[in-house]
Design a protein around this motif. Structure first.
Motif, PDB file in Angstrom:
ATOM      1  N   HIS A 129       0.821  -1.214   0.000  1.00 41.80           N
ATOM      2  CA  HIS A 129       0.000   0.000   0.000  1.00 41.80           C
ATOM      3  C   HIS A 129       0.853   1.262   0.000  1.00 41.80           C
ATOM      4  CE1 HIS A 129      -2.602  -3.142   1.753  1.00 41.80           C
ATOM      5  NE2 HIS A 129      -3.520  -2.561   1.022  1.00 41.80           N
ATOM      6  N   LEU A 163     -20.611   4.951  -2.755  1.00 42.87           N
ATOM      7  CA  LEU A 163     -19.425   4.301  -2.206  1.00 42.87           C
ATOM      8  C   LEU A 163     -18.187   5.143  -2.445  1.00 42.87           C
ATOM      9  CD1 LEU A 163     -18.216   3.202  -5.000  1.00 42.87           C
ATOM     10  CD2 LEU A 163     -19.260   1.037  -4.428  1.00 42.87           C
ATOM     11  N   ASP A 164     -17.164   4.748  -1.722  1.00 48.24           N
ATOM     12  CA  ASP A 164     -15.843   5.328  -1.832  1.00 48.24           C
ATOM     13  C   ASP A 164     -15.106   4.571  -2.935  1.00 48.24           C
ATOM     14  OD1 ASP A 164     -13.168   6.297  -0.947  1.00 48.24           O
ATOM     15  OD2 ASP A 164     -12.978   4.259  -0.152  1.00 48.24           O
ATOM     16  N   ASP A 220     -10.803   1.036  -5.395  1.00 50.57           N
ATOM     17  CA  ASP A 220     -10.178   0.036  -6.261  1.00 50.57           C
ATOM     18  C   ASP A 220     -10.317   0.359  -7.748  1.00 50.57           C
ATOM     19  OD1 ASP A 220      -9.381  -1.600  -4.119  1.00 50.57           O
ATOM     20  OD2 ASP A 220     -11.346  -2.540  -4.016  1.00 50.57           O
ATOM     21  N   GLN A 251     -14.586  -0.996 -11.268  1.00 46.43           N
ATOM     22  CA  GLN A 251     -14.699  -2.118 -10.335  1.00 46.43           C
ATOM     23  C   GLN A 251     -15.640  -1.772  -9.184  1.00 46.43           C
ATOM     24  OE1 GLN A 251     -11.115  -4.322  -9.503  1.00 46.43           O
ATOM     25  NE2 GLN A 251     -11.647  -4.528  -7.352  1.00 46.43           N
ATOM     26  N   HIS A 265     -19.688  -3.065  -7.761  1.00 45.89           N
ATOM     27  CA  HIS A 265     -20.264  -3.458  -6.477  1.00 45.89           C
ATOM     28  C   HIS A 265     -21.679  -2.899  -6.330  1.00 45.89           C
ATOM     29  CE1 HIS A 265     -16.445  -5.053  -5.495  1.00 45.89           C
ATOM     30  NE2 HIS A 265     -15.848  -3.905  -5.237  1.00 45.89           N
ATOM     31  N   ASP A 304      -6.648  -6.049  -7.684  1.00 44.88           N
ATOM     32  CA  ASP A 304      -7.021  -7.152  -6.797  1.00 44.88           C
ATOM     33  C   ASP A 304      -5.781  -7.546  -6.013  1.00 44.88           C
ATOM     34  OD1 ASP A 304      -7.330  -9.813  -5.750  1.00 44.88           O
ATOM     35  OD2 ASP A 304      -9.063 -10.056  -7.057  1.00 44.88           O
ATOM     36  N   HIS A 305      -5.881  -7.509  -4.689  1.00 44.02           N
ATOM     37  CA  HIS A 305      -4.687  -7.734  -3.876  1.00 44.02           C
ATOM     38  C   HIS A 305      -4.133  -9.145  -4.012  1.00 44.02           C
ATOM     39  CE1 HIS A 305      -4.278  -3.970  -1.843  1.00 44.02           C
ATOM     40  NE2 HIS A 305      -5.574  -3.928  -1.651  1.00 44.02           N
TER      41      HIS A 305
END
Lengths: 311, 311
Positions: free
Chosen positions: B55, B211-212, B215, B219, B223, B308-309
């Protein structure tokens, strides 16, 4: 299957499915943030970071126990304020080669510990990391009770403890020495059993100070001494030495009282009560407060010290 | 001086001294848990784990910026529910050789980002770790407002965004290519500027979903599409391309629209409003909802994907 194959959202949805949401949860996992009831109008919050190799070892503790322990230490902090834990939030860092089943068991451990107090695992985050790390936050509701801090004790009061002391430290000493028993101590290291129910009881009994014993009784009572401006003297004869601790002490050539007085991670409660308080079963009177700001055992400084993450 | 010399409690007290406690804080750092006001009777909670090397990089971002960013991404999540952030809680893992001044600057960054929204850093934990890791939790109060989730959007509504898009991604692309400018993009990667004030505004405007954007816009809108059961179509011409993004795109041979549509970490807000909502300055209409459950750009699937982590 390693979780690397599931992808971030696959991991999150797999784990989230294991967490039932209780009545306090208005909006659970899956949005930007969770929304929980806070009927008291105040919210109690605590957070801890657990790092593999420091707080747990994957070869000593299975994922279920890591989950239980991670939840327990935060729920115990909420309880130690006199509050009822309502929610747990977990930021999880995990290597990509960890098995999905490992994660399932970790989640189940978090869930089952929360179930003991009626809290829900209501949010979190999963990221890839080189080793396992958990950032755990617990919140709770005071249900109209006053919060019990570390700063309200006065001289001439009674010091008491609830829950196990020295068990986790004895278990850790056994593991470090390569022993597998007495098994109940090793289990106690893997999975503490905080006396959650005793905390609200202490508020009702008029506790003037209370805390969760996480770094060792002497060290943690030192926080009450410093915050309240009182001295504390413990009676070493007041602590019963359970058979398993005595046995481990003989085997390792150590004094079990040292584990009892300086061992952390059992998450017992320590509290100060007004003189004459009628302590119910589950609370053990172990000392008194006096003038001063230090903590002594039978009037003298005790040698061993608690755990400092940087020393 | 390295923090190893300070010891755990020295580190905690040094850092804690840098955090002023606002009116919402009834019991601040230093007890088992903090107690904050939750006047709404509901509390909004979000948590994230930030891992060095994933990060942030200590050679790319100074500690002050790491603190700002860590706070921002959690405060933005609280705001995106329609709540006012009140408290931040930080579990910090840090190597023993990190300088105390590094930690001071990190704390100042956390503090200053919180100050933008009136929140306090009210609790935490410091442990030794092999690399820097932050478990950050933010809580907030809804002030009587309804929480805005991801699931309330319906077909025939308006999709709008507030805040920067693509700046942090452009900055990251520059850093990865070894470039130091355009500097405003590199700065945006180091320190996002979430449009906190726009969130409560969106609730008042009747936002059906919000939403915040953490990502990538496509993407994250996915959601909303999934949770609401709507399709979303974006108008690529609706997004202005700031000069700095255009310049970086030319220098690196990349399409800045890709950064805008797929770049994360700017922590813009994306929301869906009823048709005909009069959006004030600061909100930019960029698309519409329709039947379906997918997100398209000018009616077609867009190729690039978000972060995507685990992939």
């Amino acid at each position: 299957m390693g979780i690397g194959e599931l992808g971030e959202f696959g991991v999150v949805s797999r784990v989230t499915a294991r967490f039932p949401q209780g009545d306090d949860v208005l909006i659970g996992p899956g949005d930007d943030a969770a929304v929980l009831r806070a009927p008291d109008g105040r919210v109690v919050v605590t957070t801890d970071l657990l790092v593999e190799g420091r707080h747990f070892r994957r070869d000593w503790s299975g994922p279920y126990d890591v989950g239980r322990k991670a939840a327990a230490q935060n729920l115990a902090d909420v309880a130690a304020m006199g509050a009822r834990p309502t929610g747990l939030f977990v930021g999880l860092g995990v290597p990509g080669d960890v098995a999905a089943e490992w994660l399932d068991a970790l989640a189940d451990g978090l869930r089952d510990e929360c179930a003991l107090v009626g809290a829900s695992v209501s949010g979190g985050d999963v990221v890839r990391a080189d080793s396992v790390v958990l950032g755990v936050t617990a919140i709770g509701d005071l249900e109209g009770r006053r919060p019990v801090t570390r700063s309200g004790a006065a001289p001439g009061q009674v010091v008491a403890v609830a829950g196990r002391l020295g068990w986790a430290a004895g278990g850790l000493a056994l593991l470090l020495a390569g022993r597998a028993g007495p098994r109940e101590l090793v289990e106690a290291h893997r999975r503490p059993e905080p006396p959650y129910g005793r905390a609200a009881e202490a508020v009702a009994l008029g506790a003037t100070a209370m805390l969760d014993v996480s770094d060792g009784l002497l060290q943690d009572l030192g926080h009450i001494a410093a915050a309240s401006g009182v001295g504390i003297d413990l009676d070493p004869g007041a602590f019963p030495v359970p058979a398993a601790l005595a046995e481990a002490g003989r085997e390792l050539g150590e004094d079990p009282l040292t584990w009892i007085l300086t061992g952390g991670e059992d998450h017992a409660l320590a509290a100060v009560f007004p003189a004459g308080a009628a302590l119910p079963e589950g609370w053990l009177e172990v000392g008194v407060t006096r003038a001063g700001r230090d903590v002594t055992v039978a009037g003298r400084e005790y040698e061993a010290a608690g755990w400092d993450h940087f020393r």
